[in-house]
Design a protein around this motif. Structure first.
Motif, PDB file in Angstrom:
ATOM      1  N   TYR A 187      24.226 -17.275 -27.186  1.00  0.00           N
ATOM      2  CA  TYR A 187      23.623 -17.361 -28.516  1.00  0.00           C
ATOM      3  C   TYR A 187      23.361 -18.824 -28.874  1.00  0.00           C
ATOM      4  N   GLU A 188      24.371 -19.670 -28.646  1.00  0.00           N
ATOM      5  CA  GLU A 188      24.190 -21.103 -28.970  1.00  0.00           C
ATOM      6  C   GLU A 188      23.050 -21.697 -28.148  1.00  0.00           C
ATOM      7  N   VAL A 189      22.988 -21.312 -26.874  1.00  0.00           N
ATOM      8  CA  VAL A 189      21.958 -21.864 -25.990  1.00  0.00           C
ATOM      9  C   VAL A 189      20.562 -21.519 -26.522  1.00  0.00           C
ATOM     10  N   LEU A 190      20.351 -20.237 -26.840  1.00  0.00           N
ATOM     11  CA  LEU A 190      19.018 -19.817 -27.273  1.00  0.00           C
ATOM     12  C   LEU A 190      18.709 -20.341 -28.674  1.00  0.00           C
ATOM     13  N   ASP A 191      19.718 -20.318 -29.536  1.00  0.00           N
ATOM     14  CA  ASP A 191      19.536 -20.800 -30.901  1.00  0.00           C
ATOM     15  C   ASP A 191      19.185 -22.286 -30.904  1.00  0.00           C
ATOM     16  N   GLN A 192      19.901 -23.047 -30.113  1.00  0.00           N
ATOM     17  CA  GLN A 192      19.644 -24.492 -30.048  1.00  0.00           C
ATOM     18  C   GLN A 192      18.284 -24.777 -29.402  1.00  0.00           C
ATOM     19  N   THR A 193      17.903 -23.960 -28.444  1.00  0.00           N
ATOM     20  CA  THR A 193      16.587 -24.137 -27.818  1.00  0.00           C
ATOM     21  C   THR A 193      15.489 -23.926 -28.857  1.00  0.00           C
ATOM     22  N   LEU A 194      15.637 -22.872 -29.669  1.00  0.00           N
ATOM     23  CA  LEU A 194      14.637 -22.606 -30.705  1.00  0.00           C
ATOM     24  C   LEU A 194      14.628 -23.707 -31.766  1.00  0.00           C
ATOM     25  N   SER A 195      15.750 -24.392 -31.926  1.00  0.00           N
ATOM     26  CA  SER A 195      15.817 -25.478 -32.911  1.00  0.00           C
ATOM     27  C   SER A 195      15.391 -26.819 -32.325  1.00  0.00           C
ATOM     28  N   GLY A 196      14.955 -26.814 -31.068  1.00  0.00           N
ATOM     29  CA  GLY A 196      14.468 -28.050 -30.460  1.00  0.00           C
ATOM     30  C   GLY A 196      15.570 -28.954 -29.939  1.00  0.00           C
ATOM     31  N   ASN A 197      16.749 -28.401 -29.722  1.00  0.00           N
ATOM     32  CA  ASN A 197      17.872 -29.243 -29.265  1.00  0.00           C
ATOM     33  C   ASN A 197      18.267 -28.992 -27.814  1.00  0.00           C
ATOM     34  N   LEU A 198      17.320 -28.501 -27.045  1.00  0.00           N
ATOM     35  CA  LEU A 198      17.620 -28.175 -25.639  1.00  0.00           C
ATOM     36  C   LEU A 198      18.162 -29.391 -24.888  1.00  0.00           C
ATOM     37  N   GLY A 199      17.591 -30.558 -25.177  1.00  0.00           N
ATOM     38  CA  GLY A 199      17.967 -31.770 -24.461  1.00  0.00           C
ATOM     39  C   GLY A 199      19.455 -32.095 -24.537  1.00  0.00           C
ATOM     40  N   GLN A 200      20.080 -31.759 -25.672  1.00  0.00           N
ATOM     41  CA  GLN A 200      21.501 -32.122 -25.843  1.00  0.00           C
ATOM     42  C   GLN A 200      22.450 -31.084 -25.265  1.00  0.00           C
ATOM     43  N   MET A 201      21.901 -29.992 -24.785  1.00  0.00           N
ATOM     44  CA  MET A 201      22.771 -28.909 -24.348  1.00  0.00           C
ATOM     45  C   MET A 201      23.145 -29.021 -22.888  1.00  0.00           C
ATOM     46  N   LYS A 202      24.367 -28.617 -22.604  1.00  0.00           N
ATOM     47  CA  LYS A 202      24.769 -28.585 -21.203  1.00  0.00           C
ATOM     48  C   LYS A 202      25.153 -27.146 -20.879  1.00  0.00           C
ATOM     49  N   LEU A 203      24.540 -26.593 -19.842  1.00  0.00           N
ATOM     50  CA  LEU A 203      24.899 -25.234 -19.449  1.00  0.00           C
ATOM     51  C   LEU A 203      26.080 -25.301 -18.501  1.00  0.00           C
ATOM     52  N   SER A 204      27.079 -24.450 -18.727  1.00  0.00           N
ATOM     53  CA  SER A 204      28.191 -24.440 -17.780  1.00  0.00           C
ATOM     54  C   SER A 204      28.351 -23.044 -17.184  1.00  0.00           C
ATOM     55  N   PHE A 205      28.922 -23.022 -15.994  1.00  0.00           N
ATOM     56  CA  PHE A 205      29.046 -21.769 -15.251  1.00  0.00           C
ATOM     57  C   PHE A 205      30.471 -21.567 -14.779  1.00  0.00           C
TER      58      PHE A 205
END
Ligand code: AMP
Ligand code: GLY
Length: 428
Positions: free
Chosen positions: A309-327
């Motif tokens: 949810y945070e990933v998609l929400d932040q992407t829609l808010s234009g904050n993709l650059g600051q996000m780090k995906l972890s696995f």
């Protein structure tokens, strides 16, 4: 706290909703229409289908009435039909998926061929043909010792690609495709090598790689025999494309395509899926899809540690650059249980048993696809019925074992058809 809406009814949508439901931000996951496995815990189904334009007004009302904070579009058909553009025009901005124009990366093989060609990205040598004569000439020009590949220009539900060995076979196949899907045909050099898929999340300007190669198994039967299907199983991370290869294709394929779309004034927002063939000359693009793969999504969501949810929400808010995906460490393996006869005609309405036992096993998640609840009884309702997914932090061998052990508990009248070699080629 937020309510989210997942559009679609397959295993991919169940996996997306299952992952969204794990978020502390999410109160309820509404599926339209969902399936027999999506109504539990935070999940609820509503009988609306985005594939049907007549349902769009009701979906817009649902978004308003249920205060939906985020809508995720699963399949390609509504994207190509312009659902996102329409919802934007009606004031719904929090929707994850590309515009109709951007969705041409999947819905128009001429469009994707031309953009790759313009950017000099490795792909099969191809010709855009619009008449039988052009197709014939291209077949003779591009035929090699491996054969030739023909692709209908538009969406064809996985049935629009024919791999041929000889020119005579190809000319016949070209006529068949042209009669069925229209005159426009992409004639492609036949490449050779193992396939892998890479996924990314794009916000219009940039794209973040899901650093995990996934491998699908498109043929119905073991050893890649039998007809092509939507996918009989998938696993990841696929060792054929280690992180450095993903980073390489991310930098040299996914990023330039997203930047080019943006430069043309047609930003791409959503999941971008690139299918590659690992040829002797390196990875070459086979196709783009503008959504998550099914069943690749099932192991991918199992492995994703970040809050979706945070990933998609932040992407829609234009904050993709600051996000780090972890696995999560380790691997996941999804084995599809299909109705007998799939991808041809099948019998529906058979009672499924044993899911509770299977799902209770350690590291096992059973994602539903073609299932329906009828009076509290779970029945089959489609070709691909279940995606039994095993996860293990120790790696692929145990993840695969867990999936196949779980399958032993699941039964249906007349048995399921499934492959017994999912992920086998990645194991010693
Ligand atoms: P596509 O929908 O374009 O990915 O094509 C479906 C499948 O056809 C791929 O997964 C490949 O197995 C095969 N295919 C597509 N293009 C080629 C090609 N140029 N050479 C060899 N096989 C191909
Ligand atoms: N599994 C292939 C696809 O989703 O297109």
């Amino acid at each position: 706290m937020a309510n989210v809406l997942v559009l679609g009814s397959g295993g991919r949508e169940h996996a997306l909703g299952w992952k969204l439901a794990q978020s502390d931000h999410v109160t309820e996951v509404i599926y339209a229409p969902g399936n027999g496995g999506t109504e539990h815990g935070k999940g609820r189904n509503v009988p609306l289908n985005a594939n049907n334009k007549d349902d769009w007004p009701a979906l817009l009302r649902l978004i308003e009435e249920e205060s939906i904070a985020l809508t995720v579009v699963g399949p390609e058909a509504p994207l190509s039909a312009g659902l996102v553009d329409h919802f934007h025009s009606q004031g719904v901005q929090r929707i994850f998926g590309p515009s109709q124009f951007a969705a041409q990366l999947e819905s128009d093989k001429f469009f994707s061929y031309r953009i790759l060609d313009k950017l000099g990205i490795p792909q099969a040598q191809s010709a855009c043909c619009s008449t039988a004569d052009e197709a014939k000439a291209a077949i003779h020009e591009l035929l090699n010792e491996r054969g030739i590949v023909l692709k209908a220009r538009g969406l064809a539900g996985g049935k629009g690609v024919i791999v041929c060995k000889t020119a005579a076979e190809a000319e016949e196949a070209a006529a068949t495709l042209q009669a069925q899907y229209g005159d426009d045909l992409l004639v492609c050099e036949r490449l050779e090598g193992p396939e892998f898929s890479v996924f990314g999340i794009a916000d219009g300007k940039s794209i973040k790689a899901i650093e995990l190669a996934l491998q699908d198994h498109k043929r119905r039967d073991n050893n890649d025999q039998g007809p092509n299907t939507g996918g009989m199983g998938a696993y990841g991370p696929a060792p054929i494309a280690p992180p450095e290869v993903i980073q390489q294709v991310h930098a040299s394929v996914m990023t330039p395509v997203i930047e080019e779309m943006n430069a043309q004034g047609n930003p791409f927002q959503g999941f971008l899926y690139a299918g590659f063939m690992y040829t002797e000359e390196g990875p070459k693009v086979l196709e783009f899809n503008v959504r998550f793969g099914d069943p690749e999504c099932q192991p991918a969501m199992t492995l994703l540690a970040s809050d979706l949810y945070e990933v998609l929400d932040q992407t829609l808010s234009g904050n993709l650059g600051q996000m780090k995906l972890s696995f999560h460490p380790g691997a996941a393996c999804c084995v599809v249980l299909a109705s007998n006869g799939y991808p041809g005609p099948i019998t529906k309405g058979l009672t499924i048993q044993g899911l509770e036992k299977a799902g209770a096993l350690e590291g096992v998640e059973v994602f539903h696809a073609g299932t329906v609840q009828q009076d509290g009884v779970l029945k089959t309702s489609g070709g691909r019925v279940l995606g039994v997914t095993g996860y293990s932090d120790s790696g692929l061998a145990e993840a695969q074992q867990r999936a196949y052990d779980a399958i032993q508990h699941i039964s249906v009248e007349g048995n399921f058809h499934y492959r017994t070699d999912i992920a086998a080629r990645a194991l010693p």
